[in-house]
Design a protein around this motif. Sequence first.
Motif, PDB file in Angstrom:
ATOM      1  N   PRO A  51       0.997  -1.524   0.375  1.00 46.39           N
ATOM      2  CA  PRO A  51       0.203  -0.035   0.074  1.00 46.39           C
ATOM      3  C   PRO A  51       1.067   1.542   0.026  1.00 46.39           C
ATOM      4  O   PRO A  51       2.000   1.387   0.477  1.00 46.39           O
ATOM      5  CB  PRO A  51      -0.699  -0.261   1.270  1.00 46.39           C
ATOM      6  N   ASP A  52       0.615   2.198  -0.604  1.00 43.35           N
ATOM      7  CA  ASP A  52       0.888   3.533  -0.945  1.00 43.35           C
ATOM      8  C   ASP A  52       2.537   3.686  -1.335  1.00 43.35           C
ATOM      9  O   ASP A  52       3.300   4.158  -1.339  1.00 43.35           O
ATOM     10  CB  ASP A  52       1.345   4.229   0.662  1.00 43.35           C
ATOM     11  N   ARG A  90      -1.296   1.202  -6.025  1.00 44.76           N
ATOM     12  CA  ARG A  90      -2.892   0.824  -4.793  1.00 44.76           C
ATOM     13  C   ARG A  90      -4.162   0.253  -5.672  1.00 44.76           C
ATOM     14  O   ARG A  90      -4.797  -0.112  -6.432  1.00 44.76           O
ATOM     15  CB  ARG A  90      -3.272   2.530  -4.431  1.00 44.76           C
ATOM     16  N   SER A  91      -3.676   0.330  -7.055  1.00 46.42           N
ATOM     17  CA  SER A  91      -4.495   0.030  -8.533  1.00 46.42           C
ATOM     18  C   SER A  91      -4.137  -1.686  -8.983  1.00 46.42           C
ATOM     19  O   SER A  91      -4.296  -2.191  -9.793  1.00 46.42           O
ATOM     20  CB  SER A  91      -4.537   0.707  -9.848  1.00 46.42           C
ATOM     21  N   ASP A 128      -2.510  14.177  -5.682  1.00 48.97           N
ATOM     22  CA  ASP A 128      -2.446  13.022  -6.190  1.00 48.97           C
ATOM     23  C   ASP A 128      -1.307  12.890  -7.424  1.00 48.97           C
ATOM     24  O   ASP A 128      -1.397  14.075  -8.253  1.00 48.97           O
ATOM     25  CB  ASP A 128      -3.911  12.086  -6.554  1.00 48.97           C
ATOM     26  N   ARG A 229      -7.415   3.753 -10.047  1.00 46.66           N
ATOM     27  CA  ARG A 229      -6.745   4.064  -8.221  1.00 46.66           C
ATOM     28  C   ARG A 229      -8.106   4.518  -7.286  1.00 46.66           C
ATOM     29  O   ARG A 229      -8.670   3.818  -6.384  1.00 46.66           O
ATOM     30  CB  ARG A 229      -6.001   5.617  -8.214  1.00 46.66           C
ATOM     31  N   ARG A 230      -9.263   5.236  -8.526  1.00 47.00           N
ATOM     32  CA  ARG A 230     -10.464   5.435  -7.736  1.00 47.00           C
ATOM     33  C   ARG A 230     -11.300   4.085  -7.800  1.00 47.00           C
ATOM     34  O   ARG A 230     -11.761   4.659  -6.429  1.00 47.00           O
ATOM     35  CB  ARG A 230     -11.076   6.984  -8.650  1.00 47.00           C
ATOM     36  N   LYS A 232     -10.484   1.312  -7.090  1.00 39.79           N
ATOM     37  CA  LYS A 232     -10.432   0.728  -5.795  1.00 39.79           C
ATOM     38  C   LYS A 232     -10.267   1.379  -4.706  1.00 39.79           C
ATOM     39  O   LYS A 232     -10.430   0.346  -3.648  1.00 39.79           O
ATOM     40  CB  LYS A 232      -8.400  -0.149  -6.122  1.00 39.79           C
ATOM     41  N   GLN A 233     -10.424   2.640  -4.772  1.00 40.63           N
ATOM     42  CA  GLN A 233     -10.406   3.163  -3.206  1.00 40.63           C
ATOM     43  C   GLN A 233     -11.831   3.086  -2.964  1.00 40.63           C
ATOM     44  O   GLN A 233     -12.321   2.951  -1.689  1.00 40.63           O
ATOM     45  CB  GLN A 233     -10.379   5.215  -3.820  1.00 40.63           C
ATOM     46  N   ARG A 234     -12.717   3.199  -3.959  1.00 44.69           N
ATOM     47  CA  ARG A 234     -14.329   2.610  -3.509  1.00 44.69           C
ATOM     48  C   ARG A 234     -14.879   1.524  -3.683  1.00 44.69           C
ATOM     49  O   ARG A 234     -15.811   0.759  -2.778  1.00 44.69           O
ATOM     50  CB  ARG A 234     -15.374   3.934  -5.149  1.00 44.69           C
ATOM     51  N   GLY A 236     -12.686  -1.604  -3.148  1.00 46.14           N
ATOM     52  CA  GLY A 236     -11.807  -1.992  -2.514  1.00 46.14           C
ATOM     53  C   GLY A 236     -11.203  -3.067  -3.633  1.00 46.14           C
ATOM     54  O   GLY A 236     -10.857  -4.018  -2.581  1.00 46.14           O
TER      55      GLY A 236
END
Length: 298
Positions: A51-52, A90-91, A128, A229-230, A232-234, A236
């Motif tokens: 992560p990150d 992250r993606s 970002d 990226r978005r 996976k953030q939304r 999971g």
Amino acid sequence: MRPLRHLNDMEDLWGMRSAGALIDLPSTGISVLRWTRTTGGPFEFNVATSPDFMLFSMVLQPMDACSRVDDAVIWDGPIRGGSVRLIDSRSIEHTGFESPSPFDLLHIHFSLDDLRLAARRFGLDFEDFEPNDGPLYRDDHVGRQLGAQFVAALDADGPAGRMYADGIAQSLVAHLLGNYGRVTSGAAQPAAHEGLQAAFEHVERHPHEALSVARLARLAGMSEFHFARRFKQRYGLTPHAHLVAARLRLAKADLAFSDKNILQIAMDCGFSDSSHLARLFRKAEGVTPQGYRQARQQ
């Protein structure tokens, strides 16, 4: 949180000693490693991402490589010396490459938190990264010059080399913020969420189609990088993982309620062949498609 594994762990993953390393430079948290292979022959590297984790990778000499992200081949062929690539884990869940040729790579590791902190020192509101759409490996003249300076710092002995590298790292941060950075406003969020939901639902309704991340990103009205990226953030999980899960659900329904053979089910559900279906099905369900069908019919 520093994204870089312990140097010894990294060397174990590569199966070789690094040709030089500067870990956790004080002003930016950046770590710089050089990986050099002087002989030809098969070489393969695969790693689970963290992560990150951000990586600015530079190819110092021409090479041939097959680059992979998760289950997809994203590059297969020659790479010019001086080319750079920005990688955001992250993606993705795994990344790696295979190469039959010698190579000389410079890897610059950093975290978004460190970059946000560096940006705030200059009064910038950095959210970002979003690399420009285009080739996977790009020609970045300034990045190439900074890479050459990092190589010189790696070759220097003692504290002087580390001090020199720390100054270069600050220049690299400024370059990345100015040329790879993206700032989004709060007003843009609802439209972004609508685009993500449209892509998510399209996969649910049409998992059998030939759906690439590029196609889904266009549907969402975003670049591939920003979309992945978005997404996976939304939700999971990566867009690719969501597509595989939707295809497996469709395959399970066919296995349970149809008399189609395994190959036909694989093709109807968007898999390349029955082996592709079997591999992903067993990984997700712990049984083969045929075993699942037999259990459902008992």
